[in-house]
Write an enzyme that holds these catalytic residues in place. Structure first.
Site, PDB file in Angstrom:
ATOM      1  N   ARG A   1     -54.532  62.654 -10.343  1.00  0.00           N
ATOM      2  CA  ARG A   1     -55.950  62.459 -10.667  1.00  0.00           C
ATOM      3  C   ARG A   1     -56.672  63.760 -11.050  1.00  0.00           C
ATOM      4  O   ARG A   1     -57.765  63.713 -11.592  1.00  0.00           O
ATOM      5  CB  ARG A   1     -56.670  61.816  -9.482  1.00  0.00           C
ATOM      6  CG  ARG A   1     -56.156  60.415  -9.113  1.00  0.00           C
ATOM      7  CD  ARG A   1     -56.641  59.361 -10.095  1.00  0.00           C
ATOM      8  NE  ARG A   1     -56.147  58.035  -9.749  1.00  0.00           N
ATOM      9  CZ  ARG A   1     -56.729  57.209  -8.885  1.00  0.00           C
ATOM     10  NH1 ARG A   1     -57.828  57.586  -8.258  1.00  0.00           N
ATOM     11  NH2 ARG A   1     -56.216  56.018  -8.651  1.00  0.00           N
TER      12      ARG A   1
ATOM     13  N   HIS B   1     -53.882  61.641  -3.308  1.00  0.00           N
ATOM     14  CA  HIS B   1     -54.758  62.807  -3.305  1.00  0.00           C
ATOM     15  C   HIS B   1     -54.258  63.842  -2.304  1.00  0.00           C
ATOM     16  O   HIS B   1     -53.518  63.505  -1.382  1.00  0.00           O
ATOM     17  CB  HIS B   1     -56.191  62.412  -2.887  1.00  0.00           C
ATOM     18  CG  HIS B   1     -56.913  61.566  -3.874  1.00  0.00           C
ATOM     19  ND1 HIS B   1     -57.508  60.365  -3.524  1.00  0.00           N
ATOM     20  CD2 HIS B   1     -57.162  61.730  -5.196  1.00  0.00           C
ATOM     21  CE1 HIS B   1     -58.089  59.836  -4.590  1.00  0.00           C
ATOM     22  NE2 HIS B   1     -57.893  60.646  -5.610  1.00  0.00           N
TER      23      HIS B   1
ATOM     24  N   CYS C   1     -62.203  59.302   2.675  1.00  0.00           N
ATOM     25  CA  CYS C   1     -62.622  58.748   1.382  1.00  0.00           C
ATOM     26  C   CYS C   1     -63.960  58.031   1.433  1.00  0.00           C
ATOM     27  O   CYS C   1     -64.636  57.903   0.414  1.00  0.00           O
ATOM     28  CB  CYS C   1     -61.602  57.725   0.881  1.00  0.00           C
ATOM     29  SG  CYS C   1     -59.896  58.237   0.839  1.00  0.00           S
TER      30      CYS C   1
END
Length: 258
Positions: free
Chosen positions: A133, A163, A248
């Site tokens: 990403r 991530h 998150c």
């Protein structure tokens, strides 16, 4: 004085359509997810955090994962540009929210991509995951935004999880924690503690020794308690099906100017 504000965003009714990259898709119970989100928000509030709700983005299935939309350093908000093009519409409401809070607003520009979940801050060191990403141009733009303010930016390879903060987070003393099978280069961190569960790698620092973490990591919670920390446990099972974790679901703003 340090600030204790947390950006949050309600789950989209389309949550079950959220992106999945490293996991097999499972059915998501949206009603249960909403209950879990409410409990997560209540845990923040109970431990002294003022929550700031960003306007919903109902057409964006992943919008509850608000951390990916912005990176904060001191009073500067760097609006992300996700490597997943379908997520880029999530940033508009977040940009408005941080501007209302008095932040200086910067942006990641094409060809750069960045998800906030790829950024781990420990003091003035900013680790940036280079993976699916976030690209090299995104890492460079983080440098350009924050190094003039005194930060040190360290790129970290990410290939085994979505991530960087899917692999590692940090304890209050700065020790990085991670589940070894999911961490590309543990040696990049000066102090690293291996934890027994993948979900145990994810903590949100609440206050003092208190750390927010997922109910799916009981062995890690016991380990951290043995080390003198105070785990605050929340069930986020429906978000974990979408590669989400406790980090998150909020953006912690600790250094806003008065």
């Amino acid at each position: 004085m340090p600030s204790k504000k947390a950006l949050i965003r309600r789950p989209s009714p389309r949550l079950a359509e959220g992106l999945v990259t490293h996991l097999e898709r499972e059915k998501v119970d949206v009603g249960l997810a909403e209950e879990q989100w409410e409990a997560y928000v209540e845990a923040l509030r109970t431990h002294g955090w003022e929550t700031v709700e960003v306007d919903p983005a109902d057409d964006c299935p992943d919008s509850v994962f608000v951390e990916d939309t912005v990176v904060m350093y001191r009073n500067v908000a760097l609006i992300a540009r996700s490597g997943a093009e379908s997520r880029r519409a999530e940033t508009a409401g977040v940009e408005e929210a941080v501007a209302r809070l008095g932040c200086s607003v910067n942006w990641i520009w094409e060809p750069g991509t960045l998800d906030g979940g790829d950024v781990l801050k420990i003091g003035d060191t900013i680790y940036v995951g280079r993976g699916g990403r976030t690209n090299a141009a995104g890492v460079q733009q983080v440098r350009e935004a924050f190094e003039p303010l005194g930060a040190r930016v360290v790129p970290v390879p990410v290939s085994k999880v979505l991530h960087l903060k899917s692999a590692v987070t940090a304890l209050p003393d700065g020790t990085v924690i991670g589940h070894i099978p999911k961490v590309d280069r543990p040696s990049l961190f000066p102090r690293f503690l291996s934890v027994p569960e993948e979900a145990g790698a994810h903590v949100v620092l609440l206050d003092g020794p208190k750390v927010l973490m997922a109910a799916s990591a009981p062995k890690t919670a016991d380990l951290l308690a043995d080390l003198g920390y105070e785990p605050v446990v929340v069930d986020i099972s429906e978000f974990e099906k979408l590669e989400g974790c406790v980090t998150c679901l909020s953006v912690r703003l600790r250094e806003l100017y008065a």
